[in-house]
Design an enzyme around this catalytic site. Structure first.
Site, mmCIF file in Angstrom:
data_model
loop_
_atom_site.group_PDB
_atom_site.id
_atom_site.type_symbol
_atom_site.label_atom_id
_atom_site.label_comp_id
_atom_site.label_asym_id
_atom_site.label_seq_id
_atom_site.Cartn_x
_atom_site.Cartn_y
_atom_site.Cartn_z
ATOM 1 N N ASN A 1 0.828 -1.208 0.000
ATOM 2 C CA ASN A 1 0.000 0.000 0.000
ATOM 3 C C ASN A 1 0.860 1.255 0.000
ATOM 4 O OD1 ASN A 1 -2.413 -1.404 0.052
ATOM 5 N ND2 ASN A 1 -2.810 -1.066 2.225
ATOM 6 N N ARG B 1 -9.936 -2.428 -15.179
ATOM 7 C CA ARG B 1 -8.891 -3.361 -14.765
ATOM 8 C C ARG B 1 -9.409 -4.775 -14.976
ATOM 9 N NH1 ARG B 1 -5.233 -0.196 -11.862
ATOM 10 N NH2 ARG B 1 -6.132 1.464 -10.584
ATOM 11 N N ARG C 1 -4.284 3.302 -13.687
ATOM 12 C CA ARG C 1 -2.989 3.351 -13.007
ATOM 13 C C ARG C 1 -2.448 1.963 -12.660
ATOM 14 N NH1 ARG C 1 -3.584 7.250 -8.568
ATOM 15 N NH2 ARG C 1 -3.131 8.791 -10.181
ATOM 16 N N HIS D 1 -14.056 5.175 -15.770
ATOM 17 C CA HIS D 1 -13.984 4.336 -14.577
ATOM 18 C C HIS D 1 -15.290 3.581 -14.334
ATOM 19 C CE1 HIS D 1 -13.548 3.769 -10.060
ATOM 20 N NE2 HIS D 1 -12.392 3.309 -10.500
ATOM 21 N N TYR E 1 -12.240 -8.652 -3.217
ATOM 22 C CA TYR E 1 -12.826 -7.309 -3.141
ATOM 23 C C TYR E 1 -14.332 -7.480 -2.946
ATOM 24 C CZ TYR E 1 -8.776 -4.720 -5.066
ATOM 25 O OH TYR E 1 -7.549 -4.140 -5.273
ATOM 26 N N ARG F 1 -14.023 3.161 3.904
ATOM 27 C CA ARG F 1 -12.876 2.279 4.137
ATOM 28 C C ARG F 1 -11.586 3.061 4.337
ATOM 29 N NH1 ARG F 1 -11.360 -0.053 -0.933
ATOM 30 N NH2 ARG F 1 -9.497 1.224 -0.945
ATOM 31 N N HIS G 1 -15.059 -2.498 -1.210
ATOM 32 C CA HIS G 1 -14.904 -1.739 -2.452
ATOM 33 C C HIS G 1 -16.236 -1.250 -3.023
ATOM 34 C CE1 HIS G 1 -13.512 -1.214 -6.742
ATOM 35 N NE2 HIS G 1 -12.516 -0.643 -6.087
#
Length: 746
Positions: free
Chosen positions: A50, A402, A432, A462, A495, A591, A619
Site C-alpha cells: 500500500n 482493470r 494506473r 472508470h 474485493y 474504508r 470496495h
C-alpha cells in the site's frame, strides 16, 4: 448555515495524512488476535505494498508541486511542501510500527508454530550447505555485479527492485601472485604488485548487485517450514562475484520512483502510443524514497544518496528486511497449518445464472443483485459468455478498467467478434499500474475483430458497465450489467463489490446513450435513471442532500447513508455538514481516506462514521436516502472524491425492484451493525469499536449466508437425485407389472 460557511481549513483533514491513518488500520489487522497467524503476516505485507503505491503516486505528485513552488493549499490549508513534511514525519513513525510488529509479534508467533524466517548466520550445517549450493547452482550464473567508477557510470536502479550495495577494496594479499595476461597475441606473466605502487592504500570501491526478481524472495530450506531471504544468501556469498577484492560491507536497499503517468491529451489519435511512451519514460522517474537496512554502512548510504539524488530526509532505515511485501507470499510457502489461514469457503452460484440455464430468461423474469465475493463472479463471466455464443445476440458493448492477466471476459468478447457480432470495448489504457496490461489487451481485442476505444480526452473512464443487445422473440431487448467494481475475475475473490443484472427498458436506453457518448460525438442531455460523471453524479448527490435537508427542516426524520472507499471532496463534505447542522442523521461507511471530521459542535453529533477493515477489501459504493416514508438506494462506481466527480466517467444507478432493493438495504444495515472489524471516527481519529453484546462480523456473516445457500443447493441436488432414483424404481416396477399382466407382450 450555508454550505460555504463550512469551508474553513480547520473543518477538514488532510487527504494524505488520512490515507496513512487508513494504512494504520490495515496494520492493526496484522496484530488482531482473531485473525489467523498467516493472514496477519499477509496484512503486514499489504501495508508495505500500500505505502509503496502511495509513494509512487501521491507523494510523487506532491514532490512535483513542491518543486514548482506551488503554494496553493488543500482543503485542510496545507501547501504541498507542508504536506510533504507531514507525510514524511508520519510515515517514519509508521515504518517503526511495522517493523515492531514484524520483530516483536510476528516472528515470535511464527516460531511458536515452528515456522522460521532465518538469517544465514542462524542456519545449521546442513541448511548452510544447501544455500551454498543454491547460490552456486542457481544464483551466481544469473547475478550481474555493476561497478561504479570512472569507466563505468552508476547503473540505473529500477523502481521497486531489490538490490545489494557492496563496499570493497583490492585484496593486496592476492596481488603478490603472478597472473597470465594477453599482450597482443602473446601470453605474458605480470606480477600484480605493479598494479599499485608499493605502500599505496587501495581506494574503497562501490558496486551493486540487483536481486533477480525471477526468483522468489523466500528460499525454502530442505527441512520443515524454515525459510531464508534470497538477499541474505546473496550477501553471504557475494565475495565470489569479486575475485581479487575484499568485501568490507554489504547492505540491501530499494528505491521507489515517481511512477505517476502524465499523458498530454490534446487529442486521442495517438493516445495508445502516448501511453506506451510514458510507460517507458516513467521507469526513470525521480526517486521518492530510499530504503536501507538499519546497519547499512554510512559510506554506502552517502554514495547512494549522491548518485540517486535523493534528499536525506527521504531515506528510511528499517529494522529488518527491506521490503516486507514478501510476507504476502509466506502462506503459500508454508506446508500444512490450515488453522493458521482463513477457512476456505465456496461462493454461492445462483443456478439461474450458470451456463446450464438461459441467463437472459432469468434476467427477463427479475433483476439479480450480486454481492461479490459472496456471490460468485462467475455469474458475470457467464453473462458475457452466453452473449458471445447466443445466435440471438446482435452486439456487446463494455467498459474495461482493470482486468486479470488471463481474463476470460476478454476471450469471450473476442469470440463474439469472430462470430460476427458487433463488439465495442472501451479499454481505459490510463488505468494506473494496469496501463501495460490494458495496452496489451486492447491490441489483442483489435486483433480478434473488436472495435476498441482507448479512452476520452482528459477523462478516465472508470464506470463498470456491460450492454448486450439481443433479438428476442418479441423484439430487440437490452440486457445489462452495472457494477461497483472491475471486471476482474481475480480480485473479485477478495474485493467486496455489488452488481445488477437487469433488462430495465429505461436503463437500457440510458446505457445506449452513454455508450454513444463514449464512442461517438453524442452529447446526451437527459438520462431516465442513470446518473454519470463528470458533473451528473455530483449534481444528483447534492440534490438528494438538499431533499433530506428540506425534510428535516419540516421537522420530519431524514437520514443519509453512504458507503464508499474515500470521502475527500470539499464541497460534498461541506454539504453533508450543512445537512447534519439542519438535523439530518448521516451514517457513513468509509474504508479509506476521510477528510471529514465529525466533532464540530454545530453538527450536533449527527454524523457517524464507521470504517471496516477485514478479510476482504471493502470496495462497493452505496448511496441510500430515507425521508417522508420513502427509501431510495443507489449503487455506483464512484467515490465522493473530486477526481471521481469531475475528471472521470462514472455511473450511479438505482436499485428499484422490491426484492433487490430490500436486499441492498439489508446489505448496508448488516455492515453498519458490524462491531468486530469496525473502527469509529471520533473527530479526526478512528478507534476500534468495542463490541457490546453479541459480536457481529459482517464479512463473516455474509460468508455464512453464502455457505447456507450453497448447502441448500446441495440438499436440493441430493433430494432431486433421490426422487429421480425413486421415480426410476417405480417406473421399472410399473413396467414389470405391465409385462406380467400382458404375458410379456407389449
Amino acid at each position: 448555515m450555508k454550505e460555504a460557511e463550512f469551508y474553513q481549513p480547520s473543518n477538514y483533514v488532510n487527504r494524505e495524512l488520512s490515507w496513512i491513518d487508513f494504512n494504520g488500520r490495515v496494520l492493526e489487522e496484522a496484530v488482531a488476535p482473531e485473525n489467523p497467524l498467516l493472514e496477519r503476516a499477509n496484512f503486514l505485507g499489504i501495508t508495505q505494498s500500500n505505502v509503496d503505491e502511495f509513494f509512487m503516486v501521491r507523494v510523487a505528485s506532491l514532490h512535483k508541486l513542491s518543486a514548482f513552488n506551488v503554494t496553493t493549499t488543500d482543503a485542510s490549508g496545507m501547501t504541498p511542501k507542508e504536506q510533504l513534511a507531514a507525510v514524511n514525519d508520519k510515515e517514519h513513525q509508521m515504518v517503526e510500527k511495522r517493523y515492531q510488529v514484524y520483530n516483536e509479534q510476528l516472528l515470535p508467533a511464527l516460531a511458536k508454530q515452528e515456522i522460521f524466517i532465518k538469517h544465514v548466520t542462524d542456519l545449521n550445517e546442513a541448511e548452510y550447505d544447501f544455500v551454498s549450493r543454491y547460490f552456486e547452482d542457481e544464483l551466481m550464473p544469473v547475478l550481474t555485479p555493476m561497478a561504479d567508477d570512472s569507466s563505468r557510470p552508476f547503473p540505473f536502479i529500477a523502481n521497486n527492485s531489490l538490490n545489494v550495495a557492496v563496499k570493497l577494496i583490492r585484496d593486496l594479499a592476492q596481488q603478490l601472485e603472478p597472473r597470465k595476461v594477453l599482450e597482443g597475441d602473446q601470453e605474458v606473466t605480470e606480477n600484480q604488485t605493479t598494479m599499485h605502487e608499493k605502500g599505496d592504500q587501495p581506494a574503497e570501491k562501490f558496486a551493486t548487485v540487483r536481486v533477480p526478481d525471477i526468483y522468489k524472495r523466500l528460499i525454502k530450506l530442505p527441512t520443515g517450514n524454515a525459510l531464508v531471504l534470497i538477499d541474505d544468501v546473496i550477501k553471504e556469498f557475494i565475495a565470489k562475484l569479486f575475485p581479487g577484492y575484499r568485501v568490507l560491507s554489504t547492505g540491501t536497499y530499494r528505491v521507489m520512483r515517481d511512477m505517476d503517468l502524465d499523458v498530454a491529451e490534446e487529442d486521442t489519435s495517438d493516445l495508445l502510443r502516448a501511453v506506451q511512451h510514458q510507460l517507458r519514460a516513467r521507469e526513470h522517474g525521480s526517486v521518492m524514497r530510499l530504503e536501507i537496512e538499519e546497519d547499512f554502512d554510512g559510506w554506502l548510504e552517502h554514495h547512494l544518496i549522491d548518485r540517486l539524488q535523493v534528499d536525506e530526509a527521504w531515506v528510511y532505515r528499517v529494522n529488518g528486511p527491506v521490503d516486507l511485501t514478501f510476507l504476502k507470499k509466506l502462506s503459500g510457502m508454508v506446508e500444512g497449518h490450515a488453522d493458521l489461514r482463513y477457512a476456505p469457503y465456496q461462493a454461492y452460484q445462483d443456478p439461474a445464472l450458470d451456463m446450464d440455464h438461459n441467463i437472459f430468461a432469468a434476467i427477463r423474469e427479475k433483476d439479480h443483485l450480486l454481492q461479490h465475493p459472496y456471490d460468485n463472479f462467475q455469474s458475470v463471466v457467464n453473462f458475457i459468455h452466453q452473449a458471445a455464443e447466443d445466435p440471438k445476440t446482435l452486439a456487446i458493448k463494455m467498459t474495461l478498467y482493470r482486468v486479470s492477466g488471463n481474463s476470460p471476459i476478454i476471450k469471450y468478447l473476442g469470440q463474439a467478434a469472430q462470430q460476427g457480432k458487433q463488439v465495442t470495448v472501451l479499454v481505459e489504457v490510463k488505468a494506473r499500474f494496469d496501463e501495460q496490461n490494458n495496452v496489451r489487451w486492447a491490441r489483442r481485442l483489435e486483433q480478434m475483430g473488436c472495435h476498441v476505444i482507448y479512452g476520452l480526452v482528459g477523462l478516465k473512464t472508470h464506470c463498470k458497465i456491460a450492454l448486450v443487445i439481443r433479438r428476442d422473440d418479441d423484439g430487440i431487448r437490452r440486457y445489462m450489467h452495472l457494477g461497483t467494481g472491475n471486471y476482474n475475475d481475480v480480485t473479485a475473490h477478495f474485493y467486496t463489490d455489488m452488481g445488477l443484472l437487469t433488462c430495465d427498458y429505461e436503463l437500457g436506453e440510458d446505457l445506449t446513450n452513454l455508450f454513444n457518448a463514449l464512442s461517438g460525438f453524442a452529447r446526451t442531455r437527459y438520462f431516465h435513471k442513470l446518473h454519470t460523471s463528470p458533473d451528473g453524479i455530483r449534481d444528483f448527490i447534492n440534490q438528494k442532500i438538499d431533499q433530506q435537508i428540506a425534510i428535516a427542516k419540516r421537522g420530519n426524520p431524514a437520514r443519509i447513508s453512504m458507503k464508499m472507499n474515500s470521502l475527500s471532496d470539499k464541497q460534498i463534505i461541506a454539504h453533508l455538514y450543512q445537512a447534519a447542522a439542519a438535523g439530518v442523521k448521516i451514517r457513513l461507511l468509509i474504508r479509506g481516506i476521510t477528510c471529514l471530521r465529525n466533532d464540530l459542535p454545530i453538527l450536533h453529533n449527527n454524523i457517524e462514521v464507521h470504517s471496516i477493515v477485514g478479510r476482504f477489501l471493502e470496495h462497493s459504493r452505496i448511496y441510500y436516502f430515507e425521508g417522508d416514508g420513502h427509501e431510495e438506494i443507489y449503487l455506483a462506481s464512484a467515490d465522493m472524491m473530486t477526481r471521481n466527480l469531475n475528471r472521470r466517467v462514472e455511473e450511479l444507478y438505482p436499485v428499484t425492484e422490491d426484492d433487490t432493493k430490500a436486499q441492498a438495504i439489508a446489505i448496508f444495515e448488516a455492515m453498519w451493525k458490524d462491531n468486530v472489524k469496525t473502527r469509529v471516527l471520533h473527530g479526526t481519529v478512528y478507534e476500534r469499536l468495542e463490541p457490546e453484546g453479541k459480536r457481529f462480523d459482517s464479512q463473516e456473516y455474509f460468508v455464512k449466508q453464502a455457505q447456507k445457500q450453497v448447502a441448500g443447493l446441495a440438499r436440493e441436488a441430493k433430494n432431486h437425485k433421490r426422487l429421480s432414483n425413486v421415480f426410476e424404481t417405480l417406473t421399472r416396477h410399473v413396467s414389470n407389472l405391465h409385462l406380467k399382466s400382458t404375458g410379456g407382450e407389449d
